[in-house]
Design a protein around this motif. Structure first.
Motif, PDB file in Angstrom:
ATOM      1  N   THR A 166       0.845  -1.191   0.000  1.00  0.00           N
ATOM      2  CA  THR A 166       0.000   0.000   0.000  1.00  0.00           C
ATOM      3  C   THR A 166       0.881   1.242   0.000  1.00  0.00           C
ATOM      4  O   THR A 166       2.069   1.174   0.324  1.00  0.00           O
ATOM      5  CB  THR A 166      -0.938   0.019   1.223  1.00  0.00           C
ATOM      6  OG1 THR A 166      -0.148   0.004   2.421  1.00  0.00           O
ATOM      7  CG2 THR A 166      -1.872  -1.189   1.212  1.00  0.00           C
ATOM      8  N   SER A 167       0.279   2.369  -0.355  1.00  0.00           N
ATOM      9  CA  SER A 167       1.066   3.597  -0.415  1.00  0.00           C
ATOM     10  C   SER A 167       0.251   4.775   0.103  1.00  0.00           C
ATOM     11  O   SER A 167      -0.979   4.746   0.114  1.00  0.00           O
ATOM     12  CB  SER A 167       1.520   3.867  -1.845  1.00  0.00           C
ATOM     13  OG  SER A 167       0.402   4.037  -2.692  1.00  0.00           O
ATOM     14  N   ARG A 168       0.987   5.791   0.537  1.00  0.00           N
ATOM     15  CA  ARG A 168       0.411   7.047   1.002  1.00  0.00           C
ATOM     16  C   ARG A 168       1.296   8.184   0.524  1.00  0.00           C
ATOM     17  O   ARG A 168       2.502   8.019   0.363  1.00  0.00           O
ATOM     18  CB  ARG A 168       0.362   7.114   2.528  1.00  0.00           C
ATOM     19  CG  ARG A 168      -0.607   6.171   3.153  1.00  0.00           C
ATOM     20  CD  ARG A 168      -0.676   6.430   4.620  1.00  0.00           C
ATOM     21  NE  ARG A 168      -1.497   5.403   5.239  1.00  0.00           N
ATOM     22  CZ  ARG A 168      -1.676   5.290   6.512  1.00  0.00           C
ATOM     23  NH1 ARG A 168      -1.091   6.122   7.335  1.00  0.00           N
ATOM     24  NH2 ARG A 168      -2.440   4.340   7.006  1.00  0.00           N
ATOM     25  N   CYS A 169       0.674   9.344   0.364  1.00  0.00           N
ATOM     26  CA  CYS A 169       1.409  10.536  -0.012  1.00  0.00           C
ATOM     27  C   CYS A 169       1.029  11.654   0.940  1.00  0.00           C
ATOM     28  O   CYS A 169      -0.149  11.859   1.225  1.00  0.00           O
ATOM     29  CB  CYS A 169       1.080  10.941  -1.449  1.00  0.00           C
ATOM     30  SG  CYS A 169       1.879  12.475  -1.964  1.00  0.00           S
ATOM     31  N   ALA A 170       2.025  12.348   1.460  1.00  0.00           N
ATOM     32  CA  ALA A 170       1.792  13.505   2.327  1.00  0.00           C
ATOM     33  C   ALA A 170       2.493  14.709   1.707  1.00  0.00           C
ATOM     34  O   ALA A 170       3.611  14.599   1.202  1.00  0.00           O
ATOM     35  CB  ALA A 170       2.331  13.246   3.728  1.00  0.00           C
ATOM     36  N   THR A 171       1.815  15.837   1.743  1.00  0.00           N
ATOM     37  CA  THR A 171       2.355  17.081   1.193  1.00  0.00           C
ATOM     38  C   THR A 171       2.990  17.887   2.312  1.00  0.00           C
ATOM     39  O   THR A 171       2.379  18.087   3.366  1.00  0.00           O
ATOM     40  CB  THR A 171       1.226  17.902   0.549  1.00  0.00           C
ATOM     41  OG1 THR A 171       0.614  17.099  -0.462  1.00  0.00           O
ATOM     42  CG2 THR A 171       1.760  19.175  -0.078  1.00  0.00           C
ATOM     43  N   LEU A 175       6.401  10.064   0.203  1.00  0.00           N
ATOM     44  CA  LEU A 175       5.734   8.901  -0.370  1.00  0.00           C
ATOM     45  C   LEU A 175       6.126   7.705   0.471  1.00  0.00           C
ATOM     46  O   LEU A 175       7.315   7.429   0.660  1.00  0.00           O
ATOM     47  CB  LEU A 175       6.176   8.691  -1.815  1.00  0.00           C
ATOM     48  CG  LEU A 175       6.074   9.910  -2.737  1.00  0.00           C
ATOM     49  CD1 LEU A 175       6.627   9.571  -4.117  1.00  0.00           C
ATOM     50  CD2 LEU A 175       4.654  10.404  -2.827  1.00  0.00           C
ATOM     51  N   THR A 176       5.137   7.006   1.004  1.00  0.00           N
ATOM     52  CA  THR A 176       5.408   5.876   1.884  1.00  0.00           C
ATOM     53  C   THR A 176       4.758   4.625   1.317  1.00  0.00           C
ATOM     54  O   THR A 176       3.574   4.634   0.971  1.00  0.00           O
ATOM     55  CB  THR A 176       4.860   6.128   3.305  1.00  0.00           C
ATOM     56  OG1 THR A 176       5.394   7.367   3.785  1.00  0.00           O
ATOM     57  CG2 THR A 176       5.262   5.015   4.251  1.00  0.00           C
ATOM     58  N   PHE A 177       5.534   3.561   1.217  1.00  0.00           N
ATOM     59  CA  PHE A 177       5.061   2.267   0.739  1.00  0.00           C
ATOM     60  C   PHE A 177       5.189   1.265   1.874  1.00  0.00           C
ATOM     61  O   PHE A 177       6.268   1.145   2.461  1.00  0.00           O
ATOM     62  CB  PHE A 177       5.887   1.812  -0.473  1.00  0.00           C
ATOM     63  CG  PHE A 177       5.745   2.736  -1.639  1.00  0.00           C
ATOM     64  CD1 PHE A 177       4.770   2.523  -2.590  1.00  0.00           C
ATOM     65  CD2 PHE A 177       6.565   3.850  -1.755  1.00  0.00           C
ATOM     66  CE1 PHE A 177       4.614   3.402  -3.651  1.00  0.00           C
ATOM     67  CE2 PHE A 177       6.423   4.729  -2.818  1.00  0.00           C
ATOM     68  CZ  PHE A 177       5.444   4.503  -3.760  1.00  0.00           C
ATOM     69  N   HIS A 178       4.109   0.562   2.181  1.00  0.00           N
ATOM     70  CA  HIS A 178       4.091  -0.429   3.254  1.00  0.00           C
ATOM     71  C   HIS A 178       3.978  -1.822   2.647  1.00  0.00           C
ATOM     72  O   HIS A 178       3.144  -2.057   1.775  1.00  0.00           O
ATOM     73  CB  HIS A 178       2.894  -0.207   4.186  1.00  0.00           C
ATOM     74  CG  HIS A 178       2.935   1.089   4.911  1.00  0.00           C
ATOM     75  ND1 HIS A 178       3.569   1.228   6.122  1.00  0.00           N
ATOM     76  CD2 HIS A 178       2.440   2.306   4.594  1.00  0.00           C
ATOM     77  CE1 HIS A 178       3.449   2.492   6.516  1.00  0.00           C
ATOM     78  NE2 HIS A 178       2.768   3.160   5.610  1.00  0.00           N
ATOM     79  N   TYR A 179       4.822  -2.719   3.138  1.00  0.00           N
ATOM     80  CA  TYR A 179       4.752  -4.125   2.737  1.00  0.00           C
ATOM     81  C   TYR A 179       5.172  -4.963   3.939  1.00  0.00           C
ATOM     82  O   TYR A 179       6.246  -4.756   4.507  1.00  0.00           O
ATOM     83  CB  TYR A 179       5.674  -4.404   1.550  1.00  0.00           C
ATOM     84  CG  TYR A 179       5.744  -5.860   1.161  1.00  0.00           C
ATOM     85  CD1 TYR A 179       4.610  -6.546   0.758  1.00  0.00           C
ATOM     86  CD2 TYR A 179       6.946  -6.548   1.198  1.00  0.00           C
ATOM     87  CE1 TYR A 179       4.676  -7.885   0.404  1.00  0.00           C
ATOM     88  CE2 TYR A 179       7.028  -7.874   0.834  1.00  0.00           C
ATOM     89  CZ  TYR A 179       5.891  -8.547   0.439  1.00  0.00           C
ATOM     90  OH  TYR A 179       5.954  -9.872   0.091  1.00  0.00           O
ATOM     91  N   ILE A 183      10.835  -0.174  10.114  1.00  0.00           N
ATOM     92  CA  ILE A 183       9.993  -1.271  10.569  1.00  0.00           C
ATOM     93  C   ILE A 183       8.697  -0.661  11.078  1.00  0.00           C
ATOM     94  O   ILE A 183       8.727   0.256  11.904  1.00  0.00           O
ATOM     95  CB  ILE A 183      10.681  -2.080  11.704  1.00  0.00           C
ATOM     96  CG1 ILE A 183      12.030  -2.625  11.237  1.00  0.00           C
ATOM     97  CG2 ILE A 183       9.765  -3.188  12.197  1.00  0.00           C
ATOM     98  CD1 ILE A 183      11.958  -3.591  10.092  1.00  0.00           C
ATOM     99  N   ASP A 184       7.564  -1.128  10.540  1.00  0.00           N
ATOM    100  CA  ASP A 184       6.269  -0.639  11.031  1.00  0.00           C
ATOM    101  C   ASP A 184       6.055  -1.176  12.433  1.00  0.00           C
ATOM    102  O   ASP A 184       6.393  -2.295  12.745  1.00  0.00           O
ATOM    103  CB  ASP A 184       5.128  -1.119  10.124  1.00  0.00           C
ATOM    104  CG  ASP A 184       5.063  -0.360   8.820  1.00  0.00           C
ATOM    105  OD1 ASP A 184       5.567   0.781   8.759  1.00  0.00           O
ATOM    106  OD2 ASP A 184       4.502  -0.894   7.853  1.00  0.00           O
ATOM    107  N   GLY A 185       5.474  -0.366  13.229  1.00  0.00           N
ATOM    108  CA  GLY A 185       5.250  -0.901  14.552  1.00  0.00           C
ATOM    109  C   GLY A 185       4.421  -0.038  15.353  1.00  0.00           C
ATOM    110  O   GLY A 185       3.857  -0.110  16.294  1.00  0.00           O
TER     111      GLY A 185
END
Length: 83
Positions: free
Chosen positions: A39-44, A55-59, A81-83
């Motif tokens: 998944t991805s997100r974009c923050a301005t 730009l953040t990509f989570h896997y 590392i997501d947490g």
């Protein structure tokens, strides 16, 4: 060509950049994105970060964070590392 492009307000990121970060091949990245596994997100950016984008990509339990400017130049890249 830069690995990140911005056109009409939308970012396109070269799948090879994401593949290298998550130790996948390009075809796996595309399939996993379509399946919702990546998944991805974009923050301005605002204030002192205006004109920049995150730009953040989570896997799985990892995140690839890219800071890019309005031309798509990658200013920084980090794996977390997501947490």
């Amino acid at each position: 060509m830069t690995p990140v492009t911005l056109k009409a307000g939308e970012f396109t990121v070269d799948a090879d950049l994401i593949a290298a970060a998550f130790a996948l091949d390009q075809q796996a990245v595309q399939a996993k994105m379509r399946a919702g596994e990546i998944t991805s997100r974009c923050a301005t950016g605002i204030g002192e970060d205006e004109g920049r984008f995150q730009l953040t990509f989570h896997y799985q339990a990892r995140a690839l964070r890219l800071i890019v400017d309005g031309n798509g130049a990658v200013l920084s890249k980090a794996m977390e590392i997501d947490g």
